[in-house]
Design an enzyme around this catalytic site. Structure first.
Site, PDB file in Angstrom:
ATOM      1  N   SER A  85     -80.676 -17.084 -10.505  1.00 39.14           N
ATOM      2  CA  SER A  85     -79.269 -17.028 -10.115  1.00 39.14           C
ATOM      3  C   SER A  85     -78.947 -15.718  -9.374  1.00 39.14           C
ATOM      4  O   SER A  85     -79.568 -15.447  -8.353  1.00 39.14           O
ATOM      5  CB  SER A  85     -78.420 -17.213 -11.379  1.00 39.14           C
ATOM      6  N   ASP A 136     -75.813 -28.218  -8.295  1.00 39.82           N
ATOM      7  CA  ASP A 136     -75.602 -26.774  -8.380  1.00 39.82           C
ATOM      8  C   ASP A 136     -74.975 -26.314  -7.071  1.00 39.82           C
ATOM      9  O   ASP A 136     -75.460 -26.645  -5.986  1.00 39.82           O
ATOM     10  CB  ASP A 136     -76.963 -26.089  -8.596  1.00 39.82           C
ATOM     11  N   HIS A 182     -76.960 -25.856 -12.703  1.00 38.77           N
ATOM     12  CA  HIS A 182     -77.173 -24.414 -12.608  1.00 38.77           C
ATOM     13  C   HIS A 182     -77.467 -23.805 -13.988  1.00 38.77           C
ATOM     14  O   HIS A 182     -76.901 -24.222 -14.984  1.00 38.77           O
ATOM     15  CB  HIS A 182     -75.933 -23.747 -12.012  1.00 38.77           C
TER      16      HIS A 182
END
Ligand SMILES: *[C@@H]1O[C@H](CO)[C@@H](O)[C@H](O)[C@H]1NC(C)=O
Ligand SMILES: *[C@@H]1O[C@H](CO)[C@@H](O)[C@H](O)[C@H]1NC(C)=O
Ligand SMILES: *[C@@H]1O[C@H](CO)[C@@H](O)[C@H](O)[C@H]1NC(C)=O
Length: 405
Positions: A196, A349, A379
């Site tokens: 991320s 995502d 995600h």
């Protein structure tokens, strides 16, 4: 009633309100995901309208927005406890706190080294967060590798480029000959990994370290899990399709403006895709999803011409177009020098298309890329332990590391 009591009441109401969790349609094991995401929502993370609620609490003057999210996140941290296979220690690399995982069993050969940069929007989590500690431990054990995970300084107190520099400086320290020797790491087998916002930092850091004459050893591979790689376009098909799912488009705009500055007006500019002034329009091709995404991801989406931003704003905040914030802005010459790459993207995502565009651009530049697209993924999968898709994703990654690092 004191401020804290009012606050707790509001959290209670919000918590109840958000018990209902919207999820994408074709998710495997929906009950397990809901079961995991609900607590995430209530005492850990953002929810659908959450930025507005947090703004509201902020308006009441009770807490700063970022602190509210931090309190809600309530990330559980674990101390550096060694287990039967791995010795875990907290130490510092060049004054930056890091957590280090070293396998206990003797090894004649030098080991692989993994530098793992945690996610959490440059704001939440740490190397000691339970999810990250488990992942680092697991990697050290299964790969028989030394894992280093930096605790870079976070928002809301510290802004860009502090996060980048902390990661960069601790990585440089790790790559020193004597440090690698101390931990028994083979300088030819070092991997840079991030998830991320940690994937954002990993991609940015590797681009820079390749040109750093002070750093003799370079990472052999980079692995990016659902990375966020640009802030120029918040209208990619994946943003449009997933704006209702964690981690929400509006919240991201807020976090990004916090990352770059304390000036709240940036949030709107970022949210409405207006950070590129006409004289920088040549940069748009680097994030042009119309030309960089495989057709099946574009589906019916239409690429509209961008509205140009203000030159004044960019002069005031040059970081808006800094390649260390948006690694997708690197030109092809830079990309050609990058190491072998492993990228995970998840269908449901918001950041999916950032990852997909990077895959295309790296492949076009001749970099060897292994791309794992998880069709039913959302995600933050690494943090959703216990899911079958998380398990599969981790094992595929591990096999790739065994073969390529
Ligand atoms: C330690 O390694 C053994 C052998 O691979 C494994 O069975 C065990 O689960 C590991 N322990 C932990 C805490 O991971
Ligand atoms: C984006 O890509 C499309 C399709 O290749 C092209 O027609 C358009 O001119 C590009 N726009 C920019 C700003 O690069
Ligand atoms: C978008 O921009 C291109 C080149 O600047 C121009 O040729 C095209 O007509 C524009 N499209 C729309 C829909 O405005």
């Amino acid at each position: 009633m004191g401020k804290k009591t009012i606050w707790l009441l509001m959290v209670g109401v919000l918590g109840a309100y958000y018990l209902y969790t919207p999820l994408p349609d074709n998710i495997d094991e929906p009950w397990r995901v809901t079961w995991q995401v609900v607590p995430v929502k209530i005492d850990r993370f953002d929810v659908h309208e959450f930025p507005f609620q947090a703004n509201f609490i902020e308006l009441l003057g009770l807490y700063n927005f970022m602190d509210i999210i931090k309190i809600l996140l309530h990330v559980k941290e674990v101390p550096p406890i060694s287990d039967e296979n791995i010795t875990v220690t907290d130490t510092t690399f060049n004054h930056i706190p890091v957590r280090v995982y070293v396998p206990k069993k003797q090894s004649k050969a030098l080991r692989r080294g993994i530098f793992y940069i945690h996610g959490g929007a440059w704001t939440f989590e740490s190397a000691a967060s339970q999810n990250n500690d488990l992942f680092s431990r697991w990697t050290a054990d299964r790969l028989d590798a030394v894992v280093v995970s930096p605790n870079y300084r976070l928002l809301p107190k510290y802004h860009f480029p502090i996060q980048f520099e902390d990661v960069y400086n601790s990585l440089k320290w790790f790559l020193r000959k004597e440090v690698l020797a101390k931990y028994g790491v083979n300088p030819e087998r070092i991997g840079l990994v991030g998830s991320s916002s940690g994937g954002n930092l990993a991609a940015a850091v590797v681009q820079k370290i390749l040109d750093d004459p002070e750093s003799k050893f370079k990472p052999k591979i980079q692995s990016l899990f659902y990375p966020a790689l640009q802030i120029l376009d918040m209208d990619t098909p994946s943003y449009q399709e997933n704006s209702n799912f964690l981690p929400f488009r509006r919240l991201i705009a807020r976090l990004r403006s916090e990352y770059l500055s304390i000036d709240r007006s940036l949030e709107k500019t970022i949210f409405s895709n207006q950070i590129v002034p006409v004289e920088s329009s040549h940069l748009l091709k680097f994030v042009n999803w119309s030309s960089l995404l495989p057709k099946r991801f574009i589906k019916g989406h239409v690429y509209n011409n961008r509205t140009y931003g203000s030159s004044e704003l960019l002069k005031k905040y040059p970081d808006l177009l800094d390649v260390r914030v948006s690694p997708l802005l690197a030109d092809d010459k830079k990309l050609r020098s990058l190491p072998q790459t492993y990228i995970v993207t998840c269908q449901h995502d918001i950041f999916r298309d950032d990852g997909l565009m990077y895959v295309t651009r790296l492949q076009n530049a001749g970099v060897s890329v292994t791309h794992n697209h998880i069709e039913n993924g959302i995600h933050g999968l690494l943090s959703l332990s216990g899911l079958k898709i998380t398990h599969e994703m981790k094992n595929q990654y591990l096999s790739w590391l065994r073969e390529n690092l």
